[in-house]
Design a protein around this motif. Structure first.
Motif, mmCIF file in Angstrom:
data_model
loop_
_atom_site.group_PDB
_atom_site.id
_atom_site.type_symbol
_atom_site.label_atom_id
_atom_site.label_comp_id
_atom_site.label_asym_id
_atom_site.label_seq_id
_atom_site.Cartn_x
_atom_site.Cartn_y
_atom_site.Cartn_z
ATOM 1 N N UNK A 84 76.806 53.021 -30.856
ATOM 2 C CA UNK A 84 76.448 54.309 -31.313
ATOM 3 C C UNK A 84 75.165 54.248 -32.396
ATOM 4 N N UNK A 85 74.103 55.120 -31.733
ATOM 5 C CA UNK A 85 72.810 54.848 -32.578
ATOM 6 C C UNK A 85 72.430 56.371 -32.646
ATOM 7 N N UNK A 86 72.496 56.850 -33.961
ATOM 8 C CA UNK A 86 72.109 58.012 -34.194
ATOM 9 C C UNK A 86 70.881 58.173 -35.062
ATOM 10 N N UNK A 87 69.861 58.644 -34.840
ATOM 11 C CA UNK A 87 68.308 58.796 -35.510
ATOM 12 C C UNK A 87 68.129 57.164 -35.986
ATOM 13 N N UNK A 88 68.291 56.230 -35.141
ATOM 14 C CA UNK A 88 67.633 54.840 -35.398
ATOM 15 C C UNK A 88 66.572 54.803 -34.549
ATOM 16 N N UNK A 89 65.641 53.716 -35.131
ATOM 17 C CA UNK A 89 64.381 53.574 -34.796
ATOM 18 C C UNK A 89 64.321 52.201 -34.246
ATOM 19 N N UNK A 90 63.591 51.929 -33.042
ATOM 20 C CA UNK A 90 63.258 50.701 -32.498
ATOM 21 C C UNK A 90 61.560 50.775 -32.166
ATOM 22 N N UNK A 91 60.957 50.415 -33.109
ATOM 23 C CA UNK A 91 59.549 50.203 -33.342
ATOM 24 C C UNK A 91 58.977 49.166 -33.056
ATOM 25 N N UNK A 92 57.920 48.761 -32.086
ATOM 26 C CA UNK A 92 57.350 47.464 -31.614
ATOM 27 C C UNK A 92 58.522 46.429 -31.697
ATOM 28 N N UNK A 93 59.370 46.440 -30.814
ATOM 29 C CA UNK A 93 60.426 45.734 -30.446
ATOM 30 C C UNK A 93 60.432 44.903 -29.191
ATOM 31 N N UNK A 94 61.065 43.986 -28.797
ATOM 32 C CA UNK A 94 61.246 43.655 -27.571
ATOM 33 C C UNK A 94 62.827 43.632 -27.058
ATOM 34 N N UNK A 95 63.217 44.504 -26.423
ATOM 35 C CA UNK A 95 64.762 44.726 -26.033
ATOM 36 C C UNK A 95 64.779 44.378 -24.512
ATOM 37 N N UNK A 96 63.750 43.528 -24.006
ATOM 38 C CA UNK A 96 63.859 43.350 -22.516
ATOM 39 C C UNK A 96 65.077 42.609 -22.405
ATOM 40 N N UNK A 97 65.494 42.600 -21.069
ATOM 41 C CA UNK A 97 66.559 41.728 -20.354
ATOM 42 C C UNK A 97 67.928 41.933 -21.119
ATOM 43 N N UNK A 98 68.266 42.992 -21.945
ATOM 44 C CA UNK A 98 69.171 43.384 -22.673
ATOM 45 C C UNK A 98 70.436 44.383 -22.204
ATOM 46 N N UNK A 99 71.593 44.374 -22.720
ATOM 47 C CA UNK A 99 72.564 45.045 -21.959
ATOM 48 C C UNK A 99 72.732 46.313 -22.983
ATOM 49 N N UNK A 100 72.518 47.541 -22.415
ATOM 50 C CA UNK A 100 72.549 49.052 -23.206
ATOM 51 C C UNK A 100 73.851 49.759 -22.618
ATOM 52 N N UNK A 101 74.672 48.771 -21.857
ATOM 53 C CA UNK A 101 75.621 49.379 -20.957
ATOM 54 C C UNK A 101 76.210 50.651 -22.173
ATOM 55 N N UNK A 102 76.731 51.694 -21.915
ATOM 56 C CA UNK A 102 77.690 52.530 -22.440
ATOM 57 C C UNK A 102 77.037 52.930 -23.796
ATOM 58 N N UNK A 103 75.878 52.669 -24.002
ATOM 59 C CA UNK A 103 75.366 52.644 -25.376
ATOM 60 C C UNK A 103 75.046 54.058 -25.308
ATOM 61 N N UNK A 104 75.121 54.729 -26.713
ATOM 62 C CA UNK A 104 74.780 56.153 -27.133
ATOM 63 C C UNK A 104 73.681 56.069 -27.924
ATOM 64 N N UNK A 105 72.522 56.838 -27.576
ATOM 65 C CA UNK A 105 71.236 57.151 -28.451
ATOM 66 C C UNK A 105 71.167 58.483 -28.620
ATOM 67 N N UNK A 106 71.211 58.953 -29.975
ATOM 68 C CA UNK A 106 71.102 60.517 -30.039
ATOM 69 C C UNK A 106 70.155 60.563 -31.401
ATOM 70 N N UNK A 107 69.123 61.409 -30.849
ATOM 71 C CA UNK A 107 67.989 61.461 -31.774
ATOM 72 C C UNK A 107 67.282 60.224 -32.383
ATOM 73 N N UNK A 108 67.309 59.201 -31.420
ATOM 74 C CA UNK A 108 66.688 57.998 -31.847
ATOM 75 C C UNK A 108 65.373 57.892 -31.075
ATOM 76 N N UNK A 109 64.559 57.038 -31.881
ATOM 77 C CA UNK A 109 63.106 56.871 -31.420
ATOM 78 C C UNK A 109 62.974 55.524 -31.059
ATOM 79 N N UNK A 110 62.197 55.468 -29.846
ATOM 80 C CA UNK A 110 61.599 54.127 -29.276
ATOM 81 C C UNK A 110 60.226 54.278 -29.130
ATOM 82 N N UNK A 111 59.570 53.596 -29.827
ATOM 83 C CA UNK A 111 57.973 53.637 -29.987
ATOM 84 C C UNK A 111 57.384 52.189 -29.635
ATOM 85 N N UNK A 112 56.499 51.765 -28.745
ATOM 86 C CA UNK A 112 55.754 50.767 -28.442
ATOM 87 C C UNK A 112 56.732 49.564 -28.306
#
Length: 176
Positions: A84-112
């Motif tokens: 459960x991800x509420x207002x989380x930030x992922x900035x300049x990250x490498x999340x490649x080849x990951x499992x995001x199965x059934x993940x909930x992202x609400x008002x979160x930020x993904x940048x670069x």
């Protein structure tokens, strides 16, 4: 679970295959730590910042990432299933080849950030900001399915296509 606040400043420490399951890891700041292959399942990360941390192959299953920041982190092949991800930030990250199965992202930020080649089956993204994000070959098929694998190149489109394919009522509305 472990209470990391009792250890003081942990910046720069290396943890390998540590079992942090069911821990409260909230209101902390980690800088240049290594958490490779650690298990953070069922953890509370509220208001925690991970800056330039290496967290490859780590598990975050069913964790609460509310207002958590990942800044310049290596999360390659991490498992974020059912987080459960509420207002989380992922900035300049490498999340490649990951499992995001059934993940909930609400008002979160993904940048670069790179999320390419990740499994996003059942993902929910609501009011997220997605800026300059690499999103190639995102798998929307169930990893346990005998059906052919279906991939898309956009998190939000992946959620929409999955709903179209799996929900007959939505298809009927579109047909009318």
């Amino acid at each position: 679970g472990i209470d990391l606040k009792t250890f003081g400043d942990l910046s720069g420490y290396k943890f390998y295959r540590v079992d942090f399951r069911n821990s409260n890891i909230h209101n902390l700041h980690f800088c240049k730590n290594q958490f490779s292959r650690c298990d953070f399942s069922n953890c509370n990360f509220k208001n925690t910042t991970f800056e330039k941390c290496i967290m490859r192959h780590s598990r975050f299953l069913h964790s609460d990432l509310a207002v958590t920041k990942f800044l310049g982190c290596d999360l390659y092949n991490a498992n974020f299933s059912a987080i459960s991800s509420f207002k989380s930030e992922f900035i300049k990250c490498d999340i490649s080849y990951s499992f995001l199965k059934w993940a909930r992202f609400i008002e979160s930020k993904f940048q670069n950030t790179n999320v390419s080649h990740s499994n996003i089956y059942g993902i929910a993204t609501w009011d997220c900001k997605v800026e300059q994000v690499e999103q190639e070959e995102l798998v929307i098929s169930s990893p346990n399915s005998s059906e052919p694998s279906i991939s898309v190149d956009n998190l939000e489109i992946g959620q929409f296509i999955y709903l179209l394919l799996s929900n007959e009522n939505i298809r009927n509305v579109l047909d009318t």
